[in-house]
Scaffold this motif. Structure first.
Motif, short mmCIF file in Angstrom:
data_model
loop_
_atom_site.label_atom_id
_atom_site.label_comp_id
_atom_site.label_asym_id
_atom_site.label_seq_id
_atom_site.Cartn_x
_atom_site.Cartn_y
_atom_site.Cartn_z
N SER A 10 0.84 -1.21 0.00
CA SER A 10 0.00 0.00 0.00
C SER A 10 0.87 1.25 0.00
N ASP A 12 0.71 4.38 2.36
CA ASP A 12 0.07 4.72 3.63
C ASP A 12 0.01 6.25 3.74
N GLY A 36 3.90 1.39 2.24
CA GLY A 36 3.23 0.59 3.26
C GLY A 36 3.03 -0.86 2.88
N GLY A 37 2.48 -1.58 3.85
CA GLY A 37 2.36 -3.03 3.75
C GLY A 37 3.42 -3.62 4.68
N LYS A 38 3.05 -4.73 5.33
CA LYS A 38 3.90 -5.21 6.43
C LYS A 38 5.30 -5.64 5.97
N ASN A 41 7.37 -2.66 5.12
CA ASN A 41 7.89 -1.99 6.32
C ASN A 41 9.10 -2.72 6.89
N ARG A 88 -3.18 -0.37 -3.60
CA ARG A 88 -4.13 0.35 -2.72
C ARG A 88 -3.47 1.53 -1.98
N ASN A 90 -3.91 3.18 1.82
CA ASN A 90 -4.51 3.03 3.15
C ASN A 90 -4.41 4.38 3.88
N ASN A 104 -8.12 0.59 5.87
CA ASN A 104 -7.33 -0.17 4.90
C ASN A 104 -8.20 -0.58 3.71
N GLY A 136 1.52 -9.81 5.95
CA GLY A 136 0.34 -9.00 5.70
C GLY A 136 -0.86 -9.81 5.22
N SER A 137 -1.94 -9.08 4.96
CA SER A 137 -3.17 -9.72 4.52
C SER A 137 -3.01 -10.19 3.08
N VAL A 248 1.32 2.41 14.05
CA VAL A 248 1.26 1.71 12.75
C VAL A 248 2.67 1.24 12.38
N GLY A 249 2.80 -0.03 12.11
CA GLY A 249 4.10 -0.56 11.68
C GLY A 249 5.02 -0.93 12.84
N ASP A 252 5.88 -4.51 12.62
CA ASP A 252 6.80 -4.77 11.50
C ASP A 252 8.23 -4.36 11.88
N SER A 285 3.72 5.59 9.49
CA SER A 285 4.34 4.28 9.58
C SER A 285 5.84 4.42 9.35
O1 LIG Z 1 -4.13 -4.92 5.41
P1 LIG Z 1 -2.89 -5.52 6.06
O2 LIG Z 1 -2.00 -6.15 5.05
O3 LIG Z 1 -3.22 -6.42 7.20
O4 LIG Z 1 -2.11 -4.31 6.73
C1 LIG Z 1 -1.62 -3.25 5.96
C2 LIG Z 1 -1.03 -2.22 6.87
O5 LIG Z 1 -2.00 -1.69 7.79
O6 LIG Z 1 -0.01 -2.84 7.66
C3 LIG Z 1 1.09 -1.97 7.81
C4 LIG Z 1 1.36 -1.77 9.27
O7 LIG Z 1 1.67 -2.98 9.90
C5 LIG Z 1 0.74 -0.69 7.09
O8 LIG Z 1 1.86 -0.17 6.45
C6 LIG Z 1 -0.35 -1.09 6.12
O9 LIG Z 1 -1.20 -0.02 5.79
#
Ligand SMILES: O=P(O)(O)OC[C@@]1(O)O[C@H](CO)[C@@H](O)[C@@H]1O
Length: 314
Positions: A10, A12, A36-38, A41, A88, A90, A104, A136-137, A248-249, A252, A285
């Motif tokens: 993402s 962020d 962004g994204g785990k 990070n 995306r 976020n 998100n 991450g997701s 946030v982060g 990570d 983040s």
């Molecule tokens: O939607 P997911 O993949 O669970 O989380 C994504 C996220 O919230 O995780 C990071 C913080 O850990 C951010 O950089 C990012 O926006």
């Protein structure tokens, strides 16, 4: 080299606002955009510590192009898998008292060919990495077994694998034997399907994840501290994380600190705590630089306070 994979990265965008009011037009005092994204990070944090890192990620649209530029500017090698959907964005709203509200986006849906290309991009590079970090997701189009398939494939290259995800994507990957998993309190509770009230409950839950296949568990338990259960024993630690700017982060950053410090035992847990606390003191983040760390403030013990209540997840 530390290889990271972020199936749903993402941009962020964080807005700093005086207070969050539903239904109102809010004016931000400041805003910032971070990659962004785990897994992204984790790459940012290990790059800041001077390690070589490659980030594998699907990228699409102008957002994907900007994400790639931002990462390259940080000295991170990007192994991009082009996708037709758009990466995306976020959103986070940060209030002065440290309260953070995050929105998100679902991210693009990956086609079967894109999903396969992502798996292949990781396994092609995993053999040359000290750690492959899967985080991450999962975006739409990747089923709950995707991480299980990735861990199984990466293991065959001899890679050590860290996994930070949640729900079925986590539990289904455990039998594939990830070297370390990094749940927070909620993710750990969901994985064992019971409420966790104390540090002792978290220790039992971590042991359950090890019985299910994880070789080690690094649990980030918010303000309560962090727990490591691995082949060196059970270790617990805390680090003061004030003033709270944005959490946030932080998980990570903790995982990045843990892996940078060898990924095993109390010394690595201490590094995780120092990185997590530093991330909480930074805006958005933002990932900590070495100068942000306060290792002297970290306490680690091999006698966890089993009765101590757990706070909110981070
Ligand atoms: O939607 P997911 O993949 O669970 O989380 C994504 C996220 O919230 O995780 C990071 C913080 O850990 C951010 O950089 C990012 O926006």
């Amino acid at each position: 080299m530390i290889l990271t994979v972020t199936p749903n990265p993402s941009l962020d965008r964080t807005y700093e606002i005086p207070a969050l009011t539903r239904g109102a037009v809010l004016r931000a005092d400041a805003d910032r955009v971070d990659p962004g994204g785990k897994g992204v990070n984790v790459s940012r944090a290990v790059a800041a510590a001077g390690h070589r890192t490659i980030a594998v990620l699907p990228l699409g649209g102008p957002e994907g192009a900007l994400l790639e530029r931002l990462l390259t500017g940080l000295g991170i090698e990007v192994a991009a898998v082009p996708v037709t959907g758009r990466t995306r964005v976020n959103i986070a709203a940060a209030e002065p008292d440290g309260t953070l509200t995050k929105l998100n986006a679902p991210g693009p849906e990956l086609t079967p060919a894109e999903s396969h290309a992502l798996l292949s991009a990781v396994t092609a590079r995993a053999g040359g990495a000290t750690w492959t970090v899967c985080c991450g997701s999962l975006p739409r189009g990747l089923d709950d077994d995707w991480y299980a398939a990735l861990v199984a494939r990466a293991r065959r290259t001899g890679a050590r694998i860290a996994l930070d995800t949640s729900g079925p994507a986590l539990t289904r990957a455990l039998p594939a034997g990830p070297d370390v998993v990094k749940p927070n309190t909620d993710e750990l509770a969901t994985a064992v399907r019971r409420h966790l009230a104390t540090v002792g409950d978290a220790v039992l839950a971590a042991e359950d994840l090890r019985k299910a296949g994880a070789r080690a568990v690094l649990a980030t338990l918010g303000a309560a501290g962090q727990l490591l259960v691995d082949d060196t024993g059970t270790h617990w630690g805390t680090a003061p994380a004030t003033p709270v700017r944005s959490d946030v982060g932080a998980g990570d950053a903790s995982l990045a600190g843990f892996l940078s410090a060898g990924g095993r035992g109390p010394r690595a847990l201490a590094a995780a705590l120092a990185h997590g606390a530093a991330a909480v003191r930074l805006p958005g983040s933002a990932m900590p630089e070495p100068a942000d760390l306060r290792p002297d403030e970290v306490t680690v013990t091999s006698e966890p306070p089993l009765e101590r209540p757990l706070g909110a997840a981070r």
